[in-house]
Design a protein around this motif. Structure first.
Motif, PDB file in Angstrom:
ATOM      1  N   SER A 146      65.085  45.693  21.836  1.00 36.53           N
ATOM      2  CA  SER A 146      64.111  46.780  21.743  1.00 36.53           C
ATOM      3  C   SER A 146      64.196  47.495  20.402  1.00 36.53           C
ATOM      4  O   SER A 146      63.170  47.869  19.811  1.00 36.53           O
ATOM      5  CB  SER A 146      64.304  47.768  22.895  1.00 36.53           C
ATOM      6  OG  SER A 146      65.537  48.462  22.782  1.00 36.53           O
ATOM      7  N   LYS A 147      65.407  47.687  19.901  1.00 32.33           N
ATOM      8  CA  LYS A 147      65.549  48.363  18.613  1.00 32.33           C
ATOM      9  C   LYS A 147      65.150  47.448  17.459  1.00 32.33           C
ATOM     10  O   LYS A 147      64.616  47.912  16.441  1.00 32.33           O
ATOM     11  CB  LYS A 147      66.988  48.847  18.439  1.00 32.33           C
ATOM     12  CG  LYS A 147      67.329  50.070  19.289  1.00 32.33           C
ATOM     13  CD  LYS A 147      66.515  51.290  18.899  1.00 32.33           C
ATOM     14  CE  LYS A 147      67.042  52.575  19.542  1.00 32.33           C
ATOM     15  NZ  LYS A 147      66.275  53.763  19.136  1.00 32.33           N
ATOM     16  N   SER A 148      65.390  46.149  17.597  1.00 34.61           N
ATOM     17  CA  SER A 148      64.906  45.217  16.585  1.00 34.61           C
ATOM     18  C   SER A 148      63.384  45.274  16.509  1.00 34.61           C
ATOM     19  O   SER A 148      62.795  45.186  15.430  1.00 34.61           O
ATOM     20  CB  SER A 148      65.365  43.790  16.917  1.00 34.61           C
ATOM     21  OG  SER A 148      64.921  42.877  15.933  1.00 34.61           O
ATOM     22  N   ALA A 149      62.745  45.440  17.662  1.00 33.18           N
ATOM     23  CA  ALA A 149      61.293  45.591  17.673  1.00 33.18           C
ATOM     24  C   ALA A 149      60.865  46.863  16.948  1.00 33.18           C
ATOM     25  O   ALA A 149      59.823  46.885  16.275  1.00 33.18           O
ATOM     26  CB  ALA A 149      60.783  45.595  19.108  1.00 33.18           C
ATOM     27  N   THR A 154      58.370  49.328  12.246  1.00 30.33           N
ATOM     28  CA  THR A 154      58.521  50.145  11.039  1.00 30.33           C
ATOM     29  C   THR A 154      57.995  49.412   9.819  1.00 30.33           C
ATOM     30  O   THR A 154      57.214  49.964   9.025  1.00 30.33           O
ATOM     31  CB  THR A 154      60.000  50.526  10.839  1.00 30.33           C
ATOM     32  OG1 THR A 154      60.461  51.265  11.973  1.00 30.33           O
ATOM     33  CG2 THR A 154      60.185  51.344   9.575  1.00 30.33           C
ATOM     34  N   GLU A 155      58.406  48.175   9.653  1.00 22.03           N
ATOM     35  CA  GLU A 155      57.989  47.393   8.487  1.00 22.03           C
ATOM     36  C   GLU A 155      56.484  47.119   8.501  1.00 22.03           C
ATOM     37  O   GLU A 155      55.803  47.254   7.472  1.00 22.03           O
ATOM     38  CB  GLU A 155      58.763  46.073   8.460  1.00 22.03           C
ATOM     39  CG  GLU A 155      60.249  46.261   8.223  1.00 22.03           C
ATOM     40  CD  GLU A 155      61.067  45.020   8.535  1.00 22.03           C
ATOM     41  OE1 GLU A 155      62.184  44.897   8.015  1.00 22.03           O
ATOM     42  OE2 GLU A 155      60.586  44.145   9.305  1.00 22.03           O
ATOM     43  N   ALA A 170      62.928  53.826   8.812  1.00 23.61           N
ATOM     44  CA  ALA A 170      63.810  53.944   9.974  1.00 23.61           C
ATOM     45  C   ALA A 170      65.247  54.104   9.520  1.00 23.61           C
ATOM     46  O   ALA A 170      65.655  53.534   8.502  1.00 23.61           O
ATOM     47  CB  ALA A 170      63.685  52.718  10.878  1.00 23.61           C
ATOM     48  N   VAL A 171      65.998  54.871  10.281  1.00 20.10           N
ATOM     49  CA  VAL A 171      67.448  54.933  10.101  1.00 20.10           C
ATOM     50  C   VAL A 171      68.090  54.010  11.128  1.00 20.10           C
ATOM     51  O   VAL A 171      67.587  53.863  12.245  1.00 20.10           O
ATOM     52  CB  VAL A 171      67.987  56.365  10.254  1.00 20.10           C
ATOM     53  CG1 VAL A 171      67.508  57.241   9.108  1.00 20.10           C
ATOM     54  CG2 VAL A 171      67.594  56.972  11.596  1.00 20.10           C
ATOM     55  N   GLY A 216      58.914  51.464   4.480  1.00 17.18           N
ATOM     56  CA  GLY A 216      59.313  50.178   5.028  1.00 17.18           C
ATOM     57  C   GLY A 216      60.811  49.920   4.979  1.00 17.18           C
ATOM     58  O   GLY A 216      61.255  48.803   5.210  1.00 17.18           O
ATOM     59  N   ALA A 217      61.594  50.973   4.725  1.00 20.03           N
ATOM     60  CA  ALA A 217      63.042  50.806   4.579  1.00 20.03           C
ATOM     61  C   ALA A 217      63.748  50.955   5.927  1.00 20.03           C
ATOM     62  O   ALA A 217      63.364  51.786   6.759  1.00 20.03           O
ATOM     63  CB  ALA A 217      63.592  51.830   3.589  1.00 20.03           C
ATOM     64  N   LEU A 218      64.773  50.158   6.104  1.00 22.39           N
ATOM     65  CA  LEU A 218      65.675  50.264   7.264  1.00 22.39           C
ATOM     66  C   LEU A 218      67.019  50.702   6.711  1.00 22.39           C
ATOM     67  O   LEU A 218      67.751  49.922   6.122  1.00 22.39           O
ATOM     68  CB  LEU A 218      65.786  48.922   7.973  1.00 22.39           C
ATOM     69  CG  LEU A 218      64.475  48.269   8.391  1.00 22.39           C
ATOM     70  CD1 LEU A 218      64.740  46.881   9.011  1.00 22.39           C
ATOM     71  CD2 LEU A 218      63.677  49.141   9.350  1.00 22.39           C
ATOM     72  N   VAL A 219      67.324  51.986   6.876  1.00 22.02           N
ATOM     73  CA  VAL A 219      68.453  52.594   6.174  1.00 22.02           C
ATOM     74  C   VAL A 219      69.682  52.669   7.081  1.00 22.02           C
ATOM     75  O   VAL A 219      69.694  53.420   8.059  1.00 22.02           O
ATOM     76  CB  VAL A 219      68.073  54.016   5.688  1.00 22.02           C
ATOM     77  CG1 VAL A 219      69.232  54.645   4.928  1.00 22.02           C
ATOM     78  CG2 VAL A 219      66.809  53.990   4.856  1.00 22.02           C
TER      79      VAL A 219
END
Length: 225
Positions: A146-149, A154-155, A170-171, A216-219
């Motif tokens: 679910s979090k990967s989704a 986000t992207e 997203a953090v 689009g960043a996954l921080v």
């Protein structure tokens, strides 16, 4: 630019409350959107309680309530969500539950807020993903999926909105220092985890005008785990 307005889903939870405090400290106008209701909130904070964000109409009504109160919406912090540990074998409806609680709430809130955020000179969406969703471990399948989704949402949304004022990031926290996690892991050292206030600070930066070049960043926000 005027006073910026931020809506925080899941604002009554541990991280949500930390985000409310951080936003108020920055002089922002704050609305708390949560399934729970009747909780005490700081003076001036709008509580929109009893909201089921898995329902798109309820999400839209909540955003309209925020704009009706403050006249605008500049940032959405999608903090609402949850966690369950369950092995695949012998499991039940955890996958549907996690999908609804983590992905659907984020999707519905974002869709409901978009028109208002596009009207802002510096619109922001900040989602909460999970570092543990980068590689799922035993018992983490439903949660990590679910979090990967959320990461992919986000992207995709960030790319979709590149021609607008709105950024989407997203953090990705590791273990957050909450009472529930301390109870579940009594032998761990919570000093190595991520303090809610520190995670909230990262979220509020991504929600600020100063983060306009980031989308689009996954921080990763992982403390010292």
């Amino acid at each position: 630019m005027g006073e910026r307005v931020v809506a925080i889903t899941g604002g009554h939870g541990v991280l949500g409350r930390a985000a409310v405090e951080a936003a108020l400290a920055q002089g922002l106008k704050v609305a708390v959107i949560d399934h729970a209701s009747g909780h005490a909130v700081p003076e001036g904070v709008l509580e929109v309680g009893g909201v089921d964000l898995t329902d798109a109409k309820a999400a839209a009504q909540a955003m309209e309530a925020v704009v009706a109160r403050f006249g605008r919406l500049d940032a959405l912090l999608n903090i609402a969500g949850g966690f369950v540990w369950q092995a695949v074998e012998g499991g039940g409806d955890e996958w549907d539950w996690m999908h609804a609680l983590n992905l659907k709430t984020t999707l519905n809130a974002s869709r409901a807020a978009l028109a208002h955020l596009k009207a802002s000179a510096e619109g922001r969406i900040v989602n909460v993903g999970a570092h543990g969703a980068l590689k799922a471990a035993h018992g983490m399948g439903a949660y990590a999926a679910s979090k990967s989704a959320v990461h992919r949402l986000t992207e995709a949304l960030a790319d979709e909105l590149k021609s607008t004022s709105v950024t989407v990031n997203a953090v990705l926290p590791s273990i957050i220092d909450t009472p529930a996690n301390r109870a579940d892991m009594p032998d761990a050292d919570p000093a190595r985890w991520v303090a809610p206030a520190d995670l909230a600070a990262a979220i509020l930066f991504l929600a600020s005008p100063e983060a306009r070049a980031i989308t689009g960043a996954l921080v990763p926000v992982t403390g010292r785990v």
